[in-house]
Each structure stands twice: as C-alpha cells, then as structure tokens.
Design a protein around this motif. Sequence first.
Motif, PDB file in Angstrom:
ATOM      1  N   GLU A 268     -85.985  11.838  -5.205  1.00  0.00           N
ATOM      2  CA  GLU A 268     -87.355  12.009  -4.721  1.00  0.00           C
ATOM      3  C   GLU A 268     -87.695  13.497  -4.563  1.00  0.00           C
ATOM      4  N   PRO A 269     -87.778  14.250  -5.653  1.00  0.00           N
ATOM      5  CA  PRO A 269     -88.052  15.684  -5.548  1.00  0.00           C
ATOM      6  C   PRO A 269     -89.444  16.011  -5.023  1.00  0.00           C
ATOM      7  N   ARG A 270     -90.347  15.012  -4.976  1.00  0.00           N
ATOM      8  CA  ARG A 270     -91.701  15.232  -4.467  1.00  0.00           C
ATOM      9  C   ARG A 270     -91.884  14.748  -3.032  1.00  0.00           C
ATOM     10  N   ASN A 271     -90.816  14.235  -2.441  1.00  0.00           N
ATOM     11  CA  ASN A 271     -90.882  13.701  -1.082  1.00  0.00           C
ATOM     12  C   ASN A 271     -90.476  14.790  -0.088  1.00  0.00           C
ATOM     13  N   THR A 272     -91.417  15.220   0.738  1.00  0.00           N
ATOM     14  CA  THR A 272     -91.127  16.325   1.664  1.00  0.00           C
ATOM     15  C   THR A 272     -90.054  15.961   2.680  1.00  0.00           C
ATOM     16  N   ASP A 273     -90.014  14.700   3.113  1.00  0.00           N
ATOM     17  CA  ASP A 273     -88.975  14.281   4.056  1.00  0.00           C
ATOM     18  C   ASP A 273     -87.594  14.376   3.419  1.00  0.00           C
ATOM     19  N   MET A 278     -82.367  17.156   2.839  1.00  0.00           N
ATOM     20  CA  MET A 278     -81.406  17.825   1.970  1.00  0.00           C
ATOM     21  C   MET A 278     -81.146  19.251   2.443  1.00  0.00           C
ATOM     22  N   THR A 279     -82.212  19.940   2.840  1.00  0.00           N
ATOM     23  CA  THR A 279     -82.075  21.310   3.345  1.00  0.00           C
ATOM     24  C   THR A 279     -81.172  21.350   4.567  1.00  0.00           C
ATOM     25  N   LYS A 280     -81.368  20.400   5.459  1.00  0.00           N
ATOM     26  CA  LYS A 280     -80.562  20.364   6.686  1.00  0.00           C
ATOM     27  C   LYS A 280     -79.087  20.125   6.368  1.00  0.00           C
ATOM     28  N   MET A 281     -78.807  19.186   5.457  1.00  0.00           N
ATOM     29  CA  MET A 281     -77.418  18.887   5.128  1.00  0.00           C
ATOM     30  C   MET A 281     -76.746  20.055   4.405  1.00  0.00           C
ATOM     31  N   ILE A 282     -77.487  20.753   3.540  1.00  0.00           N
ATOM     32  CA  ILE A 282     -76.937  21.941   2.875  1.00  0.00           C
ATOM     33  C   ILE A 282     -76.618  23.014   3.906  1.00  0.00           C
ATOM     34  N   ASP A 283     -77.524  23.214   4.868  1.00  0.00           N
ATOM     35  CA  ASP A 283     -77.292  24.208   5.925  1.00  0.00           C
ATOM     36  C   ASP A 283     -76.078  23.854   6.778  1.00  0.00           C
ATOM     37  N   LEU A 284     -75.791  22.558   6.895  1.00  0.00           N
ATOM     38  CA  LEU A 284     -74.621  22.125   7.672  1.00  0.00           C
ATOM     39  C   LEU A 284     -73.325  22.227   6.865  1.00  0.00           C
ATOM     40  N   TYR A 286     -72.623  20.675   3.768  1.00  0.00           N
ATOM     41  CA  TYR A 286     -72.244  19.517   2.965  1.00  0.00           C
ATOM     42  C   TYR A 286     -72.518  19.764   1.485  1.00  0.00           C
ATOM     43  N   ASP A 287     -71.645  19.249   0.624  1.00  0.00           N
ATOM     44  CA  ASP A 287     -71.894  19.257  -0.813  1.00  0.00           C
ATOM     45  C   ASP A 287     -73.084  18.362  -1.117  1.00  0.00           C
ATOM     46  N   MET A 288     -73.943  18.788  -2.065  1.00  0.00           N
ATOM     47  CA  MET A 288     -75.172  18.046  -2.352  1.00  0.00           C
ATOM     48  C   MET A 288     -75.278  17.730  -3.837  1.00  0.00           C
ATOM     49  N   TYR A 289     -75.574  16.470  -4.134  1.00  0.00           N
ATOM     50  CA  TYR A 289     -75.819  16.043  -5.513  1.00  0.00           C
ATOM     51  C   TYR A 289     -77.300  16.174  -5.835  1.00  0.00           C
ATOM     52  N   PHE A 290     -77.610  16.657  -7.057  1.00  0.00           N
ATOM     53  CA  PHE A 290     -78.987  16.766  -7.527  1.00  0.00           C
ATOM     54  C   PHE A 290     -79.162  15.925  -8.789  1.00  0.00           C
ATOM     55  N   TRP A 291     -80.151  15.037  -8.762  1.00  0.00           N
ATOM     56  CA  TRP A 291     -80.424  14.188  -9.908  1.00  0.00           C
ATOM     57  C   TRP A 291     -80.927  15.031 -11.072  1.00  0.00           C
ATOM     58  N   PRO A 292     -80.350  14.861 -12.268  1.00  0.00           N
ATOM     59  CA  PRO A 292     -80.858  15.586 -13.438  1.00  0.00           C
ATOM     60  C   PRO A 292     -82.303  15.189 -13.748  1.00  0.00           C
ATOM     61  N   ASP A 293     -83.055  16.102 -14.357  1.00  0.00           N
ATOM     62  CA  ASP A 293     -84.468  15.862 -14.648  1.00  0.00           C
ATOM     63  C   ASP A 293     -84.691  14.718 -15.617  1.00  0.00           C
ATOM     64  N   ASN A 294     -83.685  14.410 -16.442  1.00  0.00           N
ATOM     65  CA  ASN A 294     -83.866  13.345 -17.437  1.00  0.00           C
ATOM     66  C   ASN A 294     -83.566  11.949 -16.891  1.00  0.00           C
ATOM     67  N   ILE A 295     -83.271  11.853 -15.589  1.00  0.00           N
ATOM     68  CA  ILE A 295     -83.048  10.546 -14.955  1.00  0.00           C
ATOM     69  C   ILE A 295     -84.277  10.201 -14.128  1.00  0.00           C
ATOM     70  N   ASN A 296     -84.892   9.067 -14.428  1.00  0.00           N
ATOM     71  CA  ASN A 296     -86.129   8.676 -13.754  1.00  0.00           C
ATOM     72  C   ASN A 296     -85.918   7.657 -12.642  1.00  0.00           C
ATOM     73  N   GLU A 297     -84.728   7.028 -12.595  1.00  0.00           N
ATOM     74  CA  GLU A 297     -84.478   6.006 -11.575  1.00  0.00           C
ATOM     75  C   GLU A 297     -84.529   6.622 -10.180  1.00  0.00           C
ATOM     76  N   LYS A 298     -85.025   5.832  -9.216  1.00  0.00           N
ATOM     77  CA  LYS A 298     -85.205   6.320  -7.845  1.00  0.00           C
ATOM     78  C   LYS A 298     -83.900   6.421  -7.063  1.00  0.00           C
ATOM     79  N   ASP A 299     -82.982   5.475  -7.298  1.00  0.00           N
ATOM     80  CA  ASP A 299     -81.740   5.478  -6.534  1.00  0.00           C
ATOM     81  C   ASP A 299     -80.609   4.912  -7.388  1.00  0.00           C
TER      82      ASP A 299
END
Length: 335
Positions: A268-273, A278-284, A286-299
């Motif tokens: 959900e790259p357009r979801n502000t929540d 994600m910002t909070k977990m990165i600041d804490l 934690y390793d973070m996974y990012f969905w590639p742009d060519n994947i359209n599935e939500k979850d």
Amino acid sequence: MSLVVDTKYISLASSQLDKFKRKNSYLYNFRCPYCGDSKKNLNKARGFFYRKKDGMYYKCHNCGKGTTTNNFLKDLNSSLHRQYTLEKFSGGSRSRNYDKPELKFEQPKFKPKLSEFAIPIGELNHDHVARLYLSNRKIPNDKIFYWTDCFGKFVHDVVPDKYPSLRPNEGRLIIPFYSESKELMMLQGRSLSMSAVHDMRYISIKVIDESPKIFGLDRINRKEIIHVVEGPFDSLFLPNCLAMAGGDFDGLVASVTNKECVVIYDNEPRNTDTIRRMTKMIDLGYDMYFWPDNINEKDINDYVSSGKDNFLEQINNNTYRGLGAKMKLSSWRKC
C-alpha cells in the motif's frame, strides 16, 4: 457470605498492591507481589483476582501463580490474614475454638478448549461458507480455525459478562491467538457476510487483559528469522511468521527483538497509515520488505491466490535495513 468477605479483604489489602484497579465488582487487577511483574515496564499489571462460584481467586498471567484469597492474604500480610480467617471461618466471632475448614482449590482453566464452544473448521460440511472461504483463498492449516453460528453467545461462554453488547446470533470465523506457552490470549471473530462494514469485519476479544495482539507466538522458533506480517491469514503462507493484528507495534516490540525479524506490510504505497507504520518500524531498527513495482497484489494471500509461489525469494531480494530502508521508503512511497 464467602464472596462478601473475600472482596472486603481484597479491598483492605489494596493499599499494599501496586497499580491496584477495580475492573468491575468481581475483577481486580494489580502488579503481582509474587514475581514483581515486569522490571522493564513498571506499568505492567498482570495479577488478577476474579470470581469463581462463591469465592475470589488469584492468578498472575506473568509467573502463573494461582491461589485462594486465604493463601494470598497469608503471604501478603499476616495480621490482615488473621482478621480474615476470624471473620470468614467463625462468622466474625473472636473465639478461636472452631474447626478450620479444608480449602480445596481447583486450578482455574485459563486455556479454554475452543472446541467446547465452537466447531473446528474440519468438522464442517465441505460446502459450508467458512470452509469455502478458506479454500477459495488457498489458506493453509485451517485446523487452527473454528466457526460459531452465535458469536455473542460464544464470547460469553469463553469470557462471561465481558462483552455483553455483542450480537448473539451472528455467525463468524474464529481466529485464536495463543501465547508461546500455548495459553489463549485473544481471539478474533471474522465476519464472512458481504454486508459487513469494514470496521466490524473483525471483532477482537481479549481473553487476557493487556495481552499483545500478536498472532502465531505459539508457533515461532526464535533460533530462526521471524517474518512479521499484518494479518493472521497472511502469516500462514510464510515459515516462522507472526501477524500484528491491528498493527500492534508495542505488542511486537515487547514480543520479539529487531534482530530477529523481517517486517512485511501490505502493498500500500499510497496509504499514509502504512507509510507511517513502516517509518516507525524502520526507526526501531527492524528489517523492512518493499514490494517490487511490478507486483500489483495487495497482500501475501492475494499474491499466492494469483498463482505465484516464490514469495520467500521476493523477501530475500527486497529487504532493507537502517539508512538503506529509509532511502528505499522515500522512492517506494506514492503519497
């Protein structure tokens, strides 16, 4: 009479009990005097007095200590205990010539068997709405789920009188949350009705107050990398995986360290929540996974349902940490 005396002396002892709170007429909460509760969080209070039949009993959900009011007061304050025994066992008389009854304490059941109150999914007909729902979404390990036609009654059976406003005759899929010691902490009721509004699609019920909303603690191996996702269903598609129901940051941080985890939020790259979380977990840290742009599935569930099966490879190739994760988030987000 026994219940009245018990509650009276619990109230008299309250000044010696840290963080003492009266939740309702027959439920009291405070920091456990046996184990001292959390040393890191002084606001943690996991000791409870609760009603069982005609008496009050003590249970700590941290150290597991369980005992009667009589023995609790005996351990806490000998003077108060003497007054309690005189009033309870001799009707308030000062005479010491009485036969003290033998107390038989039955250990309370803090691990209710859900099969006593709901139907295991595997016992439903194959054309039942719950079995079809799980099958259509390719959700594995459906043996952990249950179904009830009467959600309100089910909740009352598991935690009596705690949630009186629930609709009694609503059918819901039951998702149980257990601790690492296999103790039932919480459960969610998932509506399968198409008319259910988003906020009421899931109803969370706390069996143990202040328990984290973390699904899968009973199945993790701390010697291996722990994957962390948002929803319980998604967690079943990955090995050694937890779910933060409702985005429970505090529950996750209290349960696992940042060195153990890879966090995977919904696509959900357009979801502000989502971006804020994600910002909070990165600041804490934690390793973070990012969905590639060519994947359209939500979850993850949508990803697997679409016929794809290499999500672990996706995780290995698209996980970032620290400054790299912050830079990646800046280019990944669309809001």
